[in-house]
Design a protein around this motif. Structure first.
Motif, mmCIF file in Angstrom:
data_model
loop_
_atom_site.group_PDB
_atom_site.id
_atom_site.type_symbol
_atom_site.label_atom_id
_atom_site.label_comp_id
_atom_site.label_asym_id
_atom_site.label_seq_id
_atom_site.Cartn_x
_atom_site.Cartn_y
_atom_site.Cartn_z
ATOM 1 N N GLY B 62 16.356 87.018 42.970
ATOM 2 C CA GLY B 62 15.164 87.433 42.229
ATOM 3 C C GLY B 62 14.154 88.239 43.023
ATOM 4 N N LEU B 63 14.534 88.697 44.218
ATOM 5 C CA LEU B 63 13.574 89.454 45.029
ATOM 6 C C LEU B 63 13.539 90.932 44.698
ATOM 7 N N VAL B 64 14.650 91.453 44.189
ATOM 8 C CA VAL B 64 14.637 92.822 43.693
ATOM 9 C C VAL B 64 15.284 92.813 42.319
ATOM 10 N N TYR B 65 14.961 93.824 41.536
ATOM 11 C CA TYR B 65 15.620 93.945 40.249
ATOM 12 C C TYR B 65 16.016 95.402 40.031
ATOM 13 N N ALA B 66 17.042 95.576 39.217
ATOM 14 C CA ALA B 66 17.557 96.918 38.995
ATOM 15 C C ALA B 66 17.244 97.348 37.569
ATOM 16 N N ILE B 67 16.869 98.597 37.415
ATOM 17 C CA ILE B 67 16.774 99.187 36.078
ATOM 18 C C ILE B 67 17.863 100.241 36.033
ATOM 19 N N TYR B 73 13.928 97.967 42.310
ATOM 20 C CA TYR B 73 12.524 97.745 42.640
ATOM 21 C C TYR B 73 12.330 96.371 43.251
ATOM 22 N N VAL B 74 11.297 96.262 44.104
ATOM 23 C CA VAL B 74 10.906 94.962 44.628
ATOM 24 C C VAL B 74 10.240 94.191 43.488
ATOM 25 N N THR B 75 10.492 92.896 43.437
ATOM 26 C CA THR B 75 9.919 92.093 42.359
ATOM 27 C C THR B 75 8.385 92.162 42.369
ATOM 28 N N GLU B 76 7.795 91.986 41.148
ATOM 29 C CA GLU B 76 6.333 91.935 41.081
ATOM 30 C C GLU B 76 5.876 90.487 40.991
ATOM 31 N N ASP B 77 6.838 89.582 40.990
ATOM 32 C CA ASP B 77 6.519 88.157 40.867
ATOM 33 C C ASP B 77 6.020 87.617 42.212
ATOM 34 N N ARG B 78 4.705 87.480 42.318
ATOM 35 C CA ARG B 78 4.110 87.060 43.591
ATOM 36 C C ARG B 78 4.516 85.635 43.965
ATOM 37 N N GLY B 79 4.830 84.836 42.941
ATOM 38 C CA GLY B 79 5.276 83.462 43.200
ATOM 39 C C GLY B 79 6.555 83.471 44.025
ATOM 40 N N ILE B 80 7.521 84.312 43.636
ATOM 41 C CA ILE B 80 8.784 84.386 44.377
ATOM 42 C C ILE B 80 8.532 84.918 45.786
ATOM 43 N N ILE B 81 7.706 85.963 45.878
ATOM 44 C CA ILE B 81 7.425 86.550 47.191
ATOM 45 C C ILE B 81 6.788 85.500 48.100
ATOM 46 N N ASP B 82 5.846 84.750 47.523
ATOM 47 C CA ASP B 82 5.173 83.745 48.345
ATOM 48 C C ASP B 82 6.128 82.639 48.785
ATOM 49 N N SER B 83 7.048 82.259 47.907
ATOM 50 C CA SER B 83 7.959 81.178 48.308
ATOM 51 C C SER B 83 8.910 81.651 49.411
ATOM 52 N N VAL B 84 9.279 82.952 49.388
ATOM 53 C CA VAL B 84 10.104 83.487 50.481
ATOM 54 C C VAL B 84 9.301 83.509 51.778
ATOM 55 N N ARG B 85 8.035 83.911 51.642
ATOM 56 C CA ARG B 85 7.165 83.963 52.813
ATOM 57 C C ARG B 85 7.071 82.570 53.453
ATOM 58 N N ARG B 86 6.922 81.556 52.598
ATOM 59 C CA ARG B 86 6.819 80.195 53.125
ATOM 60 C C ARG B 86 8.137 79.723 53.733
ATOM 61 N N GLU B 87 9.231 80.074 53.070
ATOM 62 C CA GLU B 87 10.539 79.679 53.589
ATOM 63 C C GLU B 87 10.760 80.276 54.987
ATOM 64 N N LEU B 88 10.395 81.556 55.143
ATOM 65 C CA LEU B 88 10.561 82.210 56.446
ATOM 66 C C LEU B 88 9.641 81.581 57.485
ATOM 67 N N ALA B 89 8.433 81.244 57.057
ATOM 68 C CA ALA B 89 7.480 80.629 57.982
ATOM 69 C C ALA B 89 7.995 79.272 58.442
ATOM 70 N N ARG B 90 8.505 78.488 57.485
ATOM 71 C CA ARG B 90 9.033 77.165 57.853
ATOM 72 C C ARG B 90 10.160 77.302 58.866
ATOM 73 N N ARG B 91 11.001 78.328 58.642
ATOM 74 C CA ARG B 91 12.117 78.502 59.572
ATOM 75 C C ARG B 91 11.614 78.868 60.980
ATOM 76 N N SER B 92 10.597 79.745 61.030
ATOM 77 C CA SER B 92 10.045 80.110 62.336
ATOM 78 C C SER B 92 9.466 78.889 63.038
ATOM 79 N N VAL B 93 8.793 78.045 62.266
ATOM 80 C CA VAL B 93 8.204 76.847 62.865
ATOM 81 C C VAL B 93 9.299 75.917 63.383
ATOM 82 N N ARG B 94 10.359 75.758 62.580
ATOM 83 C CA ARG B 94 11.471 74.912 63.034
ATOM 84 C C ARG B 94 12.068 75.436 64.341
ATOM 85 N N GLU B 95 12.239 76.772 64.398
ATOM 86 C CA GLU B 95 12.798 77.363 65.624
ATOM 87 C C GLU B 95 11.868 77.134 66.804
#
Lengths: 231, 124
Positions: B62-67, B73-95
């Motif tokens: 759900g991060l990009v969509y095709a027409i 295009y990159v998704t306009e759904d900020r909720g999805i973008i934010d959850s990816v941002r958090r997922e990446l942050a959590r991974r960096s913290v774990r590392e």
């Protein structure tokens, strides 16, 4: 349909077996790395596909046909060695290729030569070795062929030229065509490959999707190759 | 975009990772149109099918969509973008935590270390 199909393909030169019982299928739209150390049979396989050699036993089919006049229309071949008349210029060569091949796309060749900022009026013998190799590759890639056979396209060129060559390959092949790149310089080409075929002493030692191989082993194709061919 | 691939896992996975980071950081903004696959593949120096596979994976998540007629295009759904941002942050913290652990630091020492680095930065 597979653009190239080998079944039980065997070729010997006197007592030396160059290829032994090779089974191989190359689908359309793939970039395939034919990888193996020197003397593993890569060039022999390419020459068989081209009809420059005849199989000892077994069969090789290009677009479902035995290599011959018909299959030459399908194949665009870059030989290992320089094969173009060196008294010609790049401009002469475009005319030469257009005369020989119906599928030669002159506009595409001109575009690629322009990007190279090369004097198209200069005779090949007055160009550097690297430039001559690039001109030859441009002629080969400017054909709208179904199968491109590139024998050691990046042997002996500098890293910038290598990037240019790989970029030319990915930006010019069309998705219905396949490209077979034979090389032993695996680290340099693996990013552009869909599939890899390891040849060892004339036999297929491994055939896989490049990314699947990386996923399974957690390492690069180059590293897997070094393990398979460890001396 | 600078592309560097390491010798580890599959290339498509590394492309997915890189594009996720670009989307999470806003380098690729919401609703931004992506160049054609061929163009992206050439700029990254990789096989177009490999790049296509990476984009399909991002589409699936759900991060990009095709027409169909106009591209991706990159998704306009900020909720999805934010959850990816958090997922990446959590991974960096774990590392970060596991490399600190490997160096023999205890959890309660970490805040002190972070403060120390902050002071260093201010002094520069």
């Amino acid at each position: 349909m597979a653009i190239l199909k080998c079944s039980g393909l065997t070729k010997s030169f006197g007592r030396v077996t160059a290829l032994e019982a090779v089974d191989l299928e190359v689908e359309s739209g793939r970039i395939v790395g034919l990888l193996g150390p020197n003397g593993s049979g890569k060039t022999t396989l390419i020459k068989l596909a081209n009809g420059l050699l005849a199989p000892g036993s077994g069969e090789i089919l290009v677009g479902g046909k035995k290599p011959g006049t018909e299959t030459k229309k399908l194949i665009s071949f870059l030989p290992e060695r320089q094969c173009l008349p060196d008294w010609m210029s790049a401009r002469d060569l475009m005319g030469f290729y257009a005369d020989f091949y119906d599928d030669f796309d002159r506009a595409a060749a001109e575009e690629m030569l322009k990007r190279l900022e090369l004097d198209t009026g200069k005779k090949l013998k007055h160009l550097s070795k690297g430039s001559r190799e690039k001109v030859q590759l441009i002629m080969v890639m400017a054909r709208r062929a179904k199968l491109y056979l590139l024998d050691e396209p990046i042997g002996g060129v500098d890293p910038a030229a290598r990037d240019y060559i790989l970029e030319t390959i990915i930006s010019n092949y069309n998705p219905e065509a396949s490209v077979i790149i034979s090389t032993h310089l695996i680290a340099d080409v693996e990013r552009v490959l869909d599939d890899v075929v390891f040849l060892n002493k004339g036999r297929v030692a491994l055939a896989s999707s490049a990314d699947d191989l990386r996923e399974r082993h957690g390492k690069s194709v180059d590293m897997v190759f070094r393990e398979v061919f460890k001396c | 975009m600078e592309w560097n691939f390491d010798s580890g896992g599959p290339i498509y996975g590394q492309i997915v990772e890189k594009l996720k980071r670009s989307i999470a950081s806003g380098e690729l903004g919401p609703g931004e149109r992506l160049p054609a696959v061929r163009e992206l593949a050439v700029s990254a120096g990789v096989n177009p099918n490999t790049f296509q596979r990476a984009l399909s994976e991002l589409e699936r998540e759900g991060l990009v969509y095709a027409i169909r007629t106009s591209g991706r295009y990159v998704t306009e759904d900020r909720g999805i973008i934010d959850s990816v941002r958090r997922e990446l942050a959590r991974r960096s913290v774990r590392e970060f935590l596991s490399s600190m652990e490997a160096l023999g630091f205890k959890r309660e020492e970490l805040h002190g270390l972070i403060d120390l680095v902050d002071t260093d930065k201010k002094e520069e």
